[in-house]
Write an enzyme that holds these catalytic residues in place. Structure first.
Site, PDB file in Angstrom:
ATOM      1  N   ALA A 104      39.209  10.754  23.839  1.00 57.40           N
ATOM      2  CA  ALA A 104      38.885   9.330  23.716  1.00 57.40           C
ATOM      3  C   ALA A 104      39.745   8.677  22.637  1.00 57.40           C
ATOM      4  O   ALA A 104      40.077   9.312  21.631  1.00 57.40           O
ATOM      5  CB  ALA A 104      37.414   9.163  23.360  1.00 57.40           C
ATOM      6  N   ASP A 105      40.111   7.400  22.846  1.00 60.29           N
ATOM      7  CA  ASP A 105      40.727   6.646  21.753  1.00 60.29           C
ATOM      8  C   ASP A 105      39.654   5.754  21.125  1.00 60.29           C
ATOM      9  O   ASP A 105      38.497   5.779  21.547  1.00 60.29           O
ATOM     10  CB  ASP A 105      41.954   5.856  22.236  1.00 60.29           C
ATOM     11  CG  ASP A 105      41.605   4.762  23.234  1.00 60.29           C
ATOM     12  OD1 ASP A 105      40.421   4.368  23.327  1.00 60.29           O
ATOM     13  OD2 ASP A 105      42.525   4.281  23.924  1.00 60.29           O
ATOM     14  N   SER A 106      40.056   4.975  20.109  1.00 57.81           N
ATOM     15  CA  SER A 106      39.045   4.225  19.357  1.00 57.81           C
ATOM     16  C   SER A 106      38.325   3.200  20.239  1.00 57.81           C
ATOM     17  O   SER A 106      37.127   2.971  20.085  1.00 57.81           O
ATOM     18  CB  SER A 106      39.677   3.552  18.144  1.00 57.81           C
ATOM     19  OG  SER A 106      40.766   2.755  18.547  1.00 57.81           O
TER      20      SER A 106
END
Lengths: 246, 78
Positions: free
Chosen positions: B35-37
């Site tokens: 996941a990214d932010s």
């Protein structure tokens, strides 16, 4: 457009904002336009209704957290979350810096720049969820050229362009584009206040030799909000009759 | 009605585009599930909708693993 998307335009009671709201309405968006006063909001409702649009005007103070909170909730309930946001509301408090009062500085920063944080943030949830969104920030040629007496205003407009580029990077993966449109000298109430001498001086610097019309700005903003403009993001588009060529 | 653990894992799989069997209880959203932010923010939004609650930002920032998400829901909705 099969289902009508909601477009939010701040500062839509007159000038460039009104032209943008009318153009987006003509392009099939349900438009919510905001003004600082109730009478301004009513005027917006009147022209949207006359155009057969399902949207309306609302009173919004972009300089207030509470006002943004309340109005955005109300828009979501009545119309659905805006997928198009045009941050157009802005003020000037001109003075050379050596004479500029602290409130002349902070009022302009709060209304023109801090409002981008408030209003844009409030719209992001709907846009990221929809995997589609358009944010257009109306800046000014003054953000690039500077102008005597407008250090506060120029700082907010250059700031808005940097904000747009950063947000464009954050939201690119969700097909949300963020751009700036930087008008030059446009025929609105703001420029009608200038003296003939000031006006002639300005016109002398414009290769096209005339003021721009609000409708010309609105056409560019509407293009950026359309589906076919989906590959343009983080860009500042100048529209100034050649007065400033980047 | 499936358990909270199953519901959380299903949402994590949907939001992050991974298979449900990859969503181990101890998995970290960023390190293990890619996941990214922005994904983590959207994941919290999806959890809020599934469990009809509002998770304050300061709490949301602490939810970094599947287990922490399950624990949060259990502690605040049970």
């Amino acid at each position: 457009m099969s289902e009508q998307k909601v477009a939010l335009v701040t500062g839509a009671s007159r000038g460039i904002g009104r032209a943008i709201a009318e153009k987006l309405a003509a392009d099939g968006f349900t438009v919510v336009g905001t003004a600082t006063s109730e009478s301004g909001a009513e005027a917006i409702s009147a022209y949207l209704q006359a155009a057969g649009n399902a949207g309306c005007g609302m009173a919004l103070d972009v300089a207030s957290d509470d006002s943004v909170d309340v109005v955005l909730k109300s828009i979501a309930e009545q119309f659905g979350a805006p997928l198009v946001l045009v941050n157009n509301a802005g003020i000037t408090r001109d003075n050379i810096l050596m004479r500029m009062k602290a409130d002349e500085w902070s009022d302009v920063i709060n209304t023109n720049l801090n409002a981008l944080y408030r209003v844009s943030k409030a719209c992001l949830r709907g846009m990221t969820k929809a995997r589609w969104g358009r944010i257009v920030n109306i800046t000014s040629v003054v953000g690039s050229m500077g102008n005597i007496g407008q250090s506060n205003y120029a700082a907010t407009k250059a700031g808005a362009e940097g904000f747009s580029r950063a947000l464009a990077r954050e939201l690119g993966s969700r097909s949300v584009t963020v751009n700036s449109v930087a008008p030059g000298f446009i025929d609105t109430d703001m420029t009608r206040e200038l003296s003939d001498a000031q006006r002639d001086l300005m016109l002398g610097q414009i290769p096209l030799g005339r003021l721009g019309q609000p409708e010309e700005i609105a056409a560019l903003v509407a293009f950026l909000c359309s589906d076919v403009a989906g590959y343009i993001t983080g860009e500042t588009l100048h529209i100034n009759g050649g007065m400033y060529m980047a | 009605m499936s358990s909270i653990e199953e519901r959380v894992k299903k949402i994590v799989a949907e939001q992050l585009g991974v298979k449900e069997e990859e969503v181990q209880t101890e998995a970290s959203f960023v390190e293990d599930l890619g996941a990214d932010s922005l994904d983590t923010v959207e994941l919290v939004m999806a959890l809020e909708e599934e469990f009809e609650t509002e998770i304050p930002d300061e709490e949301a920032e602490k939810i970094t693993t599947v287990k922490l998400a399950i624990d949060y829901i259990n502690d605040n909705l049970a």
